[in-house]
Design an enzyme around this catalytic site. Structure first.
Site: not given
Ligand code: XMP
Length: 516
Positions: A85-86, A172, A229-231, A51, A226-227, A372, A174
């Site tokens: 880190c923080y 870090h 990816v998510d919906s 942070g 909507s067509g 995603k 990650e």
């Protein structure tokens, strides 16, 4: 599961990704999440993120008053903790060590020399490159801690209280620049915390479907398909859970890609069976947009009309009580500065696309804990093809924001044709997956050309293609000149109304991705 307490690092989501990649479920919570809430999660371990704040003594303020600290009870839960880190400095300071501003700040790569592994560094070379980004450092360890490794400027770059399973890393792990970073995280999660690597998309799907089915009971559930990816994934998941109680509404606005309606029917007809409701609203959209040239007005008209159509559809079902939205985890995570951070699968209000409040639908957000690429995996497990899962994003108002000036069926058809040519050529050249978004824009400008022996005076189409990771910033795509040439040639040859094609070479910022 693992709980990450977020102190506002830009890398917090990356930490979560790394842990989930190991097959271990994790959630990000605000740094000051109540200790009871954390205990209720029965985590196998806790990670304190990095942070931007400072805990250093002598920085002119009483640091404890202003700097974010977790509830002290977190250290008494008896579960392993990794501070990064923080978070490393928090661990050291809260447990009685010292943190000071360093005269030799480290940003970028540093060489870590290991003294001992303590389980955390098993399988890691004794000297390794690590990614640092700090202006403070731990200058004295808390009681019971031993140093695991140091860099030239940070004597306590890695520390541990092995007995209590508390670990601190100034660097870090990650970020990909840290060599063995993945291994270090794996050692902490799987060996120290003994977390079970059982987070699989299959498990997620079964759990989520059971939860949705229980919540919905006998009620109907509406999804605006909507067509995208998510919906699409959300609709398929909810369909698995409640079957025919789902009403998946797809609205053809006339402002969509060519053949979109057929595509939706082909892809979803089988997958969603009777749940799929196709609404042809082309005439309504074109007549509502007649004579309108102002971009914001176009958006408002489209939003309202969408709302009205959903409302009309919803009113046909009296047992309709839920609305599905494809919200993803990055939109849900609250930052390290926030106090609440409650992430439930089900909320009781909605704010979606122009729907009136008195519909009183409860919101179902089955993807709200997923990133995603996890959504894509879920989609794949649920039988959705790459044709849907690999699609570029497409804006709700569709071609209306790509037609400068009035939106008419004729002008929309020009764009549909140009768009189909672009997609065909870009896919053929193998460039589709390297581009974030691409589309033609009808400029509403005419230009002189010569076709055969005759002078022509016709429309100019701009071609926009951008590379981006999140749509927030973007750069114009450096696609090969041959490909640009092929696209231009085909558009001018195959669409009689167009005499010229130009390529948009503006980044975002200062431009936006869409033209309106
Ligand atoms: P801009 O043009 O703001 O676009 O750089 C960023 C991303 O957002 C999409 N976009 C929209 N999506 N409704 C949507 O659903 C909208 O009104 C809208 N406007 C822009 C755009 O396509 C790009 O991916």
């Amino acid at each position: 599961m693992i709980v990450i307490l977020d102190f506002g690092s830009q890398y917090t989501q990356l930490l979560a990704r790394r842990i989930r990649e190991l097959g271990v479920y994790c959630e990000i919570h605000p740094y000051d999440a109540p200790v009871e809430a954390i205990r209720a999660k029965t985590p196998s371990g806790i990670v304190l993120s990095g942070g931007p704040s400072s805990l250093a003594d002598g920085n002119g303020v009483r640091s404890e008053d202003l700097t974010p600290l977790p509830h002290p009870g977190v250290f008494m839960l008896g579960v392993p903790i990794l501070g990064v880190c923080y978070g490393h400095q928090v661990l050291a300071k809260v447990l009685g060590g010292k943190v000071k501003k360093t005269s030799k700040r480290e940003f970028g790569l540093a060489k870590l020399s290991l003294e001992r592994s303590a389980g955390l560094f098993d399988g890691v070379e004794p000297k390794l490159d690590v990614w640092m980004s700090h202006g403070d450092e731990v200058t004295a360890m808390p009681f019971g801690f031993v140093p695991l490794g140091s860099t030239e400027n940070a004597p306590f770059a890695a520390i541990a209280n092995v007995h209590k399973k508390l670990y601190g890393l100034q660097f870090h792990p990650e970020v990909s620049h840290t060599k063995y970073g993945g291994k270090i995280i794996q050692n902490f999660i799987l060996e120290v915390c003994q977390a079970e690597p059982n987070w699989r998309m299959k498990t997620f799907i079964d759990d989520a479907a059971a939860q949705i089915a229980e919540e919905a009971g006998q009620a109907r559930v509406l999804v605006a398909l909507s067509g995208g990816v998510d919906s699409s994934v959300a609709a398929r998941l909810v369909h698995k859970a409640v079957g025919k109680q789902l009403i998946a509404v797809f609205v053809d606005t006339g402002l969509l890609k060519a053949d979109e309606t057929e595509r939706i029917r082909r892809v979803f007809g089988k997958l969603l069976e009777d749940s799929l409701v196709m609404i042809d609203a082309k005439d309504r959209f074109f007549s509502a947009l007649k004579g309108v040239t102002e971009p914001e007005k176009k958006r408002k008209i489209i939003g309202h009309l969408f709302g009205r159509i959903f409302e009309e559809t919803a009113s046909q079902y009296k047992d309709l009580r839920y609305l599905v939205q494809g919200t993803l985890y990055p939109d849900v995570i609250e930052s390290g500065k926030s106090v609440s951070g409650k992430a439930h699968v089900i909320k009781t209000h909605h704010n979606v696309g122009g729907l009136p409040d008195d519909l009183k639908l409860k919101l179902l957000e089955p993807l709200r804990h997923l990133f995603k690429d996890e959504v894509r995996q879920v989609g794949r497990e649920l039988g959705l093809s790459d044709e849907i899962l690999g699609r570029h994003p497409f804006p709700g108002p569709g071609f209306a924001v790509r037609i400068i000036g009035e939106v008419t069926p004729e002008r929309a058809e020009i764009l549909q044709k140009a768009d189909a040519i672009i997609e065909e050529e870009v896919r053929r050249a193998g460039y589709y997956d390297r581009i974030w978004q691409m589309f033609p824009v009808l400029l509403g400008v005419q230009s002189v050309g010569v076709m055969g022996d005759a002078r022509s005076y016709k429309d100019v189409v701009a071609f926009r293609a951008v590379e981006s990771t999140d749509g927030m910033t973007a750069d114009w795509a450096k696609i090969p000149h041959d490909l640009l040439g092929a696209i231009s040639r085909r558009i001018v040859n195959e669409i009689p109304a167009v005499s010229r094609v130009v390529y948009d070479i503006t980044s975002k910022p200062p431009a936006t991705i869409e033209w309106e």
